[in-house]
Write a protein that holds these residues in place. Structure first.
Motif: not given
Length: 61
Positions: A8-9, A11-12, A14-16, A33
């Motif tokens: 999750m860390k 993936a988020t 990369r998106v951000i 993170w």
């Protein structure tokens, strides 16, 4: 659980960073993170009960 949190860390992050590329200019060692995480359980409450509790934090009763 840690594999899920790390996924999750990743993936988020990369998106951000794709959406806000300038963030890369201020990140520490290209890390979005910290390696740590916090996980808590709520017991037998509904999502609505939990949401109401969080929204009312800091209010006097």
């Amino acid at each position: 659980m840690i594999k899920f949190v790390n996924a999750m860390k990743g993936a988020t992050a990369r998106v951000i960073t794709n959406r806000f590329p300038r963030l890369k200019e201020v990140m520490w060692n290209d890390k979005f993170w910290l390696p740590s995480y916090f996980l808590a359980t709520t017991g037998e409450v509904t999502f609505d009960q939990l949401k109401k509790y969080v929204e009312n934090q800091g209010e006097e009763r």
